[in-house]
Design a protein around this motif. Structure first.
Motif, PDB file in Angstrom:
ATOM      1  N   ILE A 178       0.972  -1.119   0.059  1.00 49.37           N
ATOM      2  CA  ILE A 178       0.161   0.070   0.074  1.00 49.37           C
ATOM      3  C   ILE A 178       0.753   1.238  -0.059  1.00 49.37           C
ATOM      4  O   ILE A 178       1.549   1.537   1.079  1.00 49.37           O
ATOM      5  CB  ILE A 178      -1.021   0.039   1.101  1.00 49.37           C
ATOM      6  N   VAL A 179       0.898   1.916  -1.071  1.00 48.07           N
ATOM      7  CA  VAL A 179       1.781   3.177  -1.250  1.00 48.07           C
ATOM      8  C   VAL A 179       0.981   4.436  -0.856  1.00 48.07           C
ATOM      9  O   VAL A 179      -0.380   4.530  -1.184  1.00 48.07           O
ATOM     10  CB  VAL A 179       2.095   3.458  -2.618  1.00 48.07           C
ATOM     11  N   GLY A 180       1.577   5.169  -0.027  1.00 47.11           N
ATOM     12  CA  GLY A 180       1.080   6.377   0.826  1.00 47.11           C
ATOM     13  C   GLY A 180       0.682   7.462  -0.283  1.00 47.11           C
ATOM     14  O   GLY A 180       0.023   8.473   0.182  1.00 47.11           O
ATOM     15  N   SER A 181       1.155   7.420  -1.611  1.00 47.96           N
ATOM     16  CA  SER A 181       0.929   8.432  -2.358  1.00 47.96           C
ATOM     17  C   SER A 181       0.272   7.939  -4.024  1.00 47.96           C
ATOM     18  O   SER A 181       0.427   6.584  -4.178  1.00 47.96           O
ATOM     19  CB  SER A 181       2.460   8.991  -2.928  1.00 47.96           C
ATOM     20  N   LEU A 182      -0.627   8.790  -4.159  1.00 43.17           N
ATOM     21  CA  LEU A 182      -1.103   8.193  -5.436  1.00 43.17           C
ATOM     22  C   LEU A 182      -0.609   8.592  -6.787  1.00 43.17           C
ATOM     23  O   LEU A 182      -1.059   8.331  -7.812  1.00 43.17           O
ATOM     24  CB  LEU A 182      -2.863   8.933  -5.503  1.00 43.17           C
ATOM     25  N   LYS A 183       0.416   9.484  -6.420  1.00 44.88           N
ATOM     26  CA  LYS A 183       1.303   9.912  -7.971  1.00 44.88           C
ATOM     27  C   LYS A 183       1.808   8.646  -8.615  1.00 44.88           C
ATOM     28  O   LYS A 183       1.978   7.728  -7.850  1.00 44.88           O
ATOM     29  CB  LYS A 183       2.529  10.733  -7.401  1.00 44.88           C
ATOM     30  N   ARG A 184       1.247   8.475  -9.786  1.00 43.39           N
ATOM     31  CA  ARG A 184       1.648   7.136 -10.572  1.00 43.39           C
ATOM     32  C   ARG A 184       3.110   6.830 -10.473  1.00 43.39           C
ATOM     33  O   ARG A 184       3.175   5.499 -10.396  1.00 43.39           O
ATOM     34  CB  ARG A 184       1.125   7.626 -12.002  1.00 43.39           C
ATOM     35  N   ASP A 185       3.955   7.627 -10.432  1.00 45.90           N
ATOM     36  CA  ASP A 185       5.369   7.352 -10.513  1.00 45.90           C
ATOM     37  C   ASP A 185       6.128   7.941  -9.267  1.00 45.90           C
ATOM     38  O   ASP A 185       7.462   8.116  -9.235  1.00 45.90           O
ATOM     39  CB  ASP A 185       6.027   7.771 -11.861  1.00 45.90           C
TER      40      ASP A 185
ATOM     41  N   PHE B 237       3.845  13.791   8.741  1.00 47.84           N
ATOM     42  CA  PHE B 237       2.713  12.887   8.771  1.00 47.84           C
ATOM     43  C   PHE B 237       2.362  12.211   7.675  1.00 47.84           C
ATOM     44  O   PHE B 237       3.088  12.606   6.671  1.00 47.84           O
ATOM     45  CB  PHE B 237       1.372  13.727   9.081  1.00 47.84           C
ATOM     46  N   PHE B 238       1.876  10.953   7.682  1.00 50.58           N
ATOM     47  CA  PHE B 238       1.609  10.279   6.465  1.00 50.58           C
ATOM     48  C   PHE B 238       0.440  11.047   5.681  1.00 50.58           C
ATOM     49  O   PHE B 238      -0.347  11.562   6.148  1.00 50.58           O
ATOM     50  CB  PHE B 238       1.377   8.764   6.634  1.00 50.58           C
ATOM     51  N   PRO B 239       0.355  10.545   4.246  1.00 47.05           N
ATOM     52  CA  PRO B 239      -0.569  11.481   3.597  1.00 47.05           C
ATOM     53  C   PRO B 239      -1.919  11.090   3.956  1.00 47.05           C
ATOM     54  O   PRO B 239      -2.388   9.916   4.355  1.00 47.05           O
ATOM     55  CB  PRO B 239      -0.271  11.047   2.048  1.00 47.05           C
ATOM     56  N   GLY B 240      -2.769  11.988   3.744  1.00 42.12           N
ATOM     57  CA  GLY B 240      -4.324  11.803   3.766  1.00 42.12           C
ATOM     58  C   GLY B 240      -5.147  10.828   3.084  1.00 42.12           C
ATOM     59  O   GLY B 240      -6.009  10.212   3.718  1.00 42.12           O
ATOM     60  N   VAL B 241      -4.741  10.490   1.968  1.00 38.26           N
ATOM     61  CA  VAL B 241      -5.038   9.346   1.055  1.00 38.26           C
ATOM     62  C   VAL B 241      -4.972   8.021   1.675  1.00 38.26           C
ATOM     63  O   VAL B 241      -5.800   7.258   1.739  1.00 38.26           O
ATOM     64  CB  VAL B 241      -4.737   9.395  -0.376  1.00 38.26           C
ATOM     65  N   LEU B 242      -3.759   7.739   2.438  1.00 35.43           N
ATOM     66  CA  LEU B 242      -3.415   6.529   3.124  1.00 35.43           C
ATOM     67  C   LEU B 242      -4.491   6.619   4.263  1.00 35.43           C
ATOM     68  O   LEU B 242      -4.950   5.653   4.640  1.00 35.43           O
ATOM     69  CB  LEU B 242      -2.232   6.579   3.516  1.00 35.43           C
TER      70      LEU B 242
ATOM     71  N   ALA C 112       6.533  10.144  10.244  1.00 33.93           N
ATOM     72  CA  ALA C 112       5.349   9.717   9.677  1.00 33.93           C
ATOM     73  C   ALA C 112       4.992   8.239   9.842  1.00 33.93           C
ATOM     74  O   ALA C 112       4.026   7.978  10.068  1.00 33.93           O
ATOM     75  CB  ALA C 112       5.226   9.922   8.187  1.00 33.93           C
ATOM     76  N   GLN C 113       6.194   7.608   9.790  1.00 36.43           N
ATOM     77  CA  GLN C 113       6.123   6.110  10.159  1.00 36.43           C
ATOM     78  C   GLN C 113       5.650   5.909  11.407  1.00 36.43           C
ATOM     79  O   GLN C 113       4.989   4.887  11.845  1.00 36.43           O
ATOM     80  CB  GLN C 113       7.301   5.343   9.752  1.00 36.43           C
TER      81      GLN C 113
END
Length: 184
Positions: free
Chosen positions: A9-16, A82-87, A126-127
């Motif tokens: 599970i990647v905490g960023s939605l950025k494709r790359d 912090f870790f991203p809101g999408v996560l 964040a971790q």
């Protein structure tokens, strides 16, 4: 013998994103030692109790993928310590009971945490926040080794793609540790 399945599970939605590239590299190292899948959750809506039940199809899909996993590996950047809101949104959906008789899908799952960032902090803060949350949700967290990679731009090739240098052996060590942790 059945191979374990690890869902990244990647905490960023950025494709790359660097963290997506790090997840892909972990999957490459894992090779045929386990099944490895990077979860696509870009279609999961913001949690809204007005649409929580029945869960939207995208939520049902990611819940099933996570439920079928033997281990969950989080790869997350650090945004403002912090870790991203999408996560957080995804974890909130996954932490909801599936039904009156089926609990949430994260409980008891082995979890590993890694992260890379262009800044100097390396995602450690964040971790810590992420581990606090997933521990509360009764995930079985592999606290050591964790991987925090600062200065991502120093570990890229001429095209700006991730090319781990000093951190490569640390990722390999974490891969082997997590494979063992899942089975203990």
């Amino acid at each position: 013998m059945k191979k374990n399945k690890i869902v990244a599970i990647v905490g960023s939605l950025k494709r790359d994103s660097f963290n997506r590239q790090l997840a892909v590299e972990a999957g490459r190292i894992i090779g045929d030692q386990a099944e490895f899948e990077v979860l696509d959750y870009s279609d999961v809506p913001l949690l809204n109790q007005d649409v929580e039940a029945p869960a939207p199809d995208a939520v049902k899909r990611v819940r099933e993928i996570v439920r079928s996993a033997d281990g969950i590996w989080f790869f997350s950047p650090e945004y403002n310590h912090f870790f991203p809101g999408v996560l957080k949104n995804l974890i909130d959906w996954l932490s909801r009971p599936v039904s009156d008789s089926v609990p949430h899908v994260l409980g008891g799952k082995p979890a590993a945490v890694s992260g890379i960032t262009p800044g100097m902090s390396g995602t450690g803060v964040a971790q810590d926040h992420l581990v606090t949350l997933i521990s509360f949700l009764n995930m079985r967290v592999m606290n050591q080794p964790r991987l925090t990679i600062p200065n991502a731009l120093l570990q890229t090739d001429q095209n700006g793609r991730l090319a781990l240098r000093d951190s490569a052996p640390l990722l390999e060590k974490q891969v082997q540790a997590f494979l063992g942790f899942i089975n203990c």
